[in-house]
Design a protein around this motif. Structure first.
Motif, PDB file in Angstrom:
ATOM      1  N   THR A  52      -0.638  74.099  33.394  1.00 16.01           N
ATOM      2  CA  THR A  52      -1.051  73.150  32.369  1.00 16.01           C
ATOM      3  C   THR A  52      -0.285  71.858  32.604  1.00 16.01           C
ATOM      4  N   ALA A  53      -1.012  70.755  32.686  1.00 16.91           N
ATOM      5  CA  ALA A  53      -0.413  69.420  32.775  1.00 16.91           C
ATOM      6  C   ALA A  53      -0.650  68.732  31.441  1.00 16.91           C
ATOM      7  N   GLN A  54       0.340  67.974  30.988  1.00 16.70           N
ATOM      8  CA  GLN A  54       0.236  67.309  29.691  1.00 16.70           C
ATOM      9  C   GLN A  54       0.863  65.929  29.771  1.00 16.70           C
ATOM     10  N   VAL A  55       0.305  64.970  29.019  1.00 19.43           N
ATOM     11  CA  VAL A  55       0.835  63.608  28.999  1.00 19.43           C
ATOM     12  C   VAL A  55       0.378  62.911  27.717  1.00 19.43           C
ATOM     13  N   THR A  56       1.152  61.913  27.291  1.00 22.45           N
ATOM     14  CA  THR A  56       0.745  61.039  26.197  1.00 22.45           C
ATOM     15  C   THR A  56       0.364  59.691  26.800  1.00 22.45           C
ATOM     16  N   GLY A 172       6.035  61.434  28.948  1.00 24.88           N
ATOM     17  CA  GLY A 172       6.235  62.869  28.846  1.00 24.88           C
ATOM     18  C   GLY A 172       5.340  63.705  29.733  1.00 24.88           C
ATOM     19  N   PHE A 173       4.981  63.203  30.914  1.00 31.64           N
ATOM     20  CA  PHE A 173       4.157  64.003  31.822  1.00 31.64           C
ATOM     21  C   PHE A 173       4.905  65.272  32.228  1.00 31.64           C
ATOM     22  N   THR A 174       4.258  66.419  32.037  1.00 30.75           N
ATOM     23  CA  THR A 174       4.842  67.698  32.436  1.00 30.75           C
ATOM     24  C   THR A 174       3.795  68.558  33.107  1.00 30.75           C
ATOM     25  N   VAL A 175       4.264  69.446  33.955  1.00 32.01           N
ATOM     26  CA  VAL A 175       3.444  70.508  34.522  1.00 32.01           C
ATOM     27  C   VAL A 175       4.193  71.806  34.246  1.00 32.01           C
TER      28      VAL A 175
END
Length: 184
Positions: A52-56, A172-175
């Motif tokens: 899951t990749a997530q970013v604002t 806040g980009f995360t994988v």
């Protein structure tokens, strides 16, 4: 993280990536318009297996097709981009799935407050795109099939097909490991 089509102006500091788009940049293949563009800006990394990749996302979305978001990329003919796009005079959530030919789906965001959190999850050959809601839940925007090898590239992307100078900010980009497969 490495750039595909590195913008002339960008920074990556303290968990925030800021990029300024070049002139008339985009990712699109064939459908409706009959052209191929693979010159948008994509800052990504390799990931093997499900994730899951997530970013604002934030930006000054005010010119037709200004866009920023997440991208999962196999190669120039197979990819998904999802995020915020300015069209029809308003901010929309937009997803393009490309399997030799691009398709496009969008939904307006009438309550857009300047930022939006998005996540993209790979489950095998399925790609799920979701938007974070104010109540703490996630809304499904798209569930799509994409033939993928074990390792793909994922990251943030931005484009401005009608101009140069769109400023996109990614926080806040995360994988991480994939979220549950449950959709509801």
């Amino acid at each position: 993280m490495q750039w595909l089509n590195e913008p002339a102006e960008w920074s990556d500091a303290q968990g925030t990536v800021r990029a300024v788009t070049g002139d008339k940049t985009d990712f699109w293949r064939e459908t409706f318009y009959g052209f191929i563009h693979d010159d948008g800006h994509f800052y990504g990394r390799e990931v093997t297996g499900d994730f899951t990749a997530q970013v604002t996302l934030t930006g000054d979305y005010d010119t037709l097709y200004d866009q920023s978001g997440l991208m999962l990329r196999v190669d120039e003919r197979n990819w998904v981009k999802a995020g915020i796009e300015f069209t029809d005079g308003a901010v929309h959530l937009s997803t393009v799935v490309t399997r030799d030919f691009s398709d496009w789906s969008m939904v307006p965001v009438p309550d857009f407050d300047g930022s939006l959190t998005l996540r993209l999850t790979r489950h095998g050959e399925a790609v799920r795109v979701q938007q974070y809601l104010a109540d703490g839940g996630w809304r499904l925007l798209r569930l799509a099939h994409l033939d993928m090898p074990a390792t793909v590239r994922v990251g943030v992307m931005c484009c401005s097909p009608q101009r140069a100078g769109f400023v996109a900010t990614f926080s806040g980009f995360t994988v991480s490991p994939p979220v549950s497969r449950e959709l509801h």
